[in-house]
Scaffold this active site. Structure first.
Site, PDB file in Angstrom:
ATOM      1  N   HIS A 179      33.903 -31.260  11.132  1.00 50.37           N
ATOM      2  CA  HIS A 179      34.910 -30.350  10.382  1.00 50.37           C
ATOM      3  C   HIS A 179      35.633 -32.119  10.066  1.00 50.37           C
ATOM      4  O   HIS A 179      36.603 -32.242   9.077  1.00 50.37           O
ATOM      5  CB  HIS A 179      35.804 -29.366  10.982  1.00 50.37           C
ATOM      6  CG  HIS A 179      37.467 -29.103  10.183  1.00 50.37           C
ATOM      7  ND1 HIS A 179      38.504 -29.756   9.523  1.00 50.37           N
ATOM      8  CD2 HIS A 179      37.088 -28.016   9.166  1.00 50.37           C
ATOM      9  CE1 HIS A 179      38.637 -29.654   9.083  1.00 50.37           C
ATOM     10  NE2 HIS A 179      38.891 -28.377   8.479  1.00 50.37           N
ATOM     11  N   HIS A 241      33.763 -24.971   3.984  1.00 46.11           N
ATOM     12  CA  HIS A 241      33.743 -26.184   4.294  1.00 46.11           C
ATOM     13  C   HIS A 241      31.508 -26.637   3.225  1.00 46.11           C
ATOM     14  O   HIS A 241      31.548 -27.784   3.253  1.00 46.11           O
ATOM     15  CB  HIS A 241      33.679 -27.777   5.368  1.00 46.11           C
ATOM     16  CG  HIS A 241      35.567 -27.332   5.212  1.00 46.11           C
ATOM     17  ND1 HIS A 241      35.753 -27.976   4.328  1.00 46.11           N
ATOM     18  CD2 HIS A 241      36.028 -26.855   6.205  1.00 46.11           C
ATOM     19  CE1 HIS A 241      37.221 -28.486   5.237  1.00 46.11           C
ATOM     20  NE2 HIS A 241      37.522 -27.186   6.239  1.00 46.11           N
TER      21      HIS A 241
HETATM   22 CO    CO Z   1      39.313 -27.688   6.952  1.00 45.27          CO
END
Ligand code: CO
Length: 294
Positions: A179, A241
């Site tokens: 991330h 994501h």
């Molecule tokens: Co995020």
């Protein structure tokens, strides 16, 4: 971010004020009988695949600590709101802890299901700290996220090497997408890449929101004349994501960026929480807080 923090703190104060269990009970003489609980705290997800992972984690935690009740909380306000609209009500950590206090738990092991000790983890630390100051529990201790100690790192390197698809040739790259965060703990990603490359020089670790970024990973692959890359999320859930920023068709996805440079991409949409080996690290970390309760 700021509003979220204040919401959490206000929630804690609110429950402190309305809870008869706050500071009042210890002054009423006898100590409450010991009642140990586990609170699992995830960022949260509205993905169906994530629910399967969370159920798997729940099952594994209950199997490892069979006599201890397990509660859940999600740190993401957005995810909780989304789920509430579907009729699924998930608590924030502050609300979950207030409820546990109300249910007369005396010792709580709060286990973070985050990947690194980033912002979400430190927000959780602050909540745990507030409950500690309030004195509603005899003990409340927070367990480490997935990648915390050097031993965790070595375990993670081994698991990654083990879970790479067998179809992958040594000349193919494996690109993990973390991330990433502005928090200082972002350095874990480059540290993980270093340790992976000691074992396999074609494994890369990039992040969506931090360092190393996608451009750096691309240039490292081009230097090595890589022609094919397996793209794997290094996040607990293969959510937005992974699906969009990593494997999406948009021009700014990692798949598109690498493909444009002549690197064929093979995305694997599976989060770390879907692998038992990763889950076992979180499960083992609960032993940390529990060891303080003996
Ligand atoms: Co995020």
């Amino acid at each position: 971010m700021r509003t979220k923090k204040w919401c959490g703190i206000l929630m804690v104060l609110f429950f402190f004020l309305i809870s008869a269990n706050g500071l009042a009970s210890p002054s009423h003489g006898s100590k409450a009988p010991k009642k140990v609980g586990i609170l699992l705290v995830a960022f949260g997800s509205s993905e169906a695949s994530a629910q399967v992972s969370f159920e798997n984690i729940d099952k594994k935690v209950k199997a490892a600590y069979p006599d201890i009740p397990v509660h859940w909380a999600y740190t993401s306000h957005i995810i909780r709101e989304k789920l509430a609209k579907q009729g699924k009500n998930l608590d924030s950590p502050a609300v979950a802890l207030a409820k546990m206090q109300d249910e007369n738990f005396t010792h709580v092991a709060v286990q973070s299901l985050h990947t690194i000790g980033g912002e979400e983890y430190h927000d959780l630390r602050r909540i745990v700290g507030a409950f500690k100051i309030m004195g509603g529990f005899q003990k409340i201790v927070l367990g480490y996220p997935l990648m915390s100690t050097q031993a965790d790192m070595e375990r993670i390197v081994d698991i990654i090497l083990k879970t790479i698809p067998i179809s992958r040739k040594k000349s193919d790259a494996v690109v993990l997408m973390g991330h990433g965060t502005p928090h200082p703990s972002n350095a874990f990603y480059a540290a993980l890449m270093f340790q992976l490359q000691l074992k396999d020089s074609n494994i890369f670790v990039g992040t969506v929101e931090g360092y190393p970024d996608v451009e750096l990973i691309k240039s490292l692959m081009l230097q090595k004349k890589i022609k094919k890359a397996y793209l794997i999320p290094f996040m607990s859930v293969a959510g937005d994501h992974a699906k969009n920023d990593m494997a999406g068709e948009e021009s700014d996805s990692w798949k598109s960026i690498f493909s444009k440079s002549g690197i064929d991409c093979l995305p694997i949409l599976k989060g770390t929480a879907e692998y038992d080996d990763f889950v076992n690290i979180w499960v083992d970390h609960i032993r940390g807080p529990l060891s303080h309760f003996e």
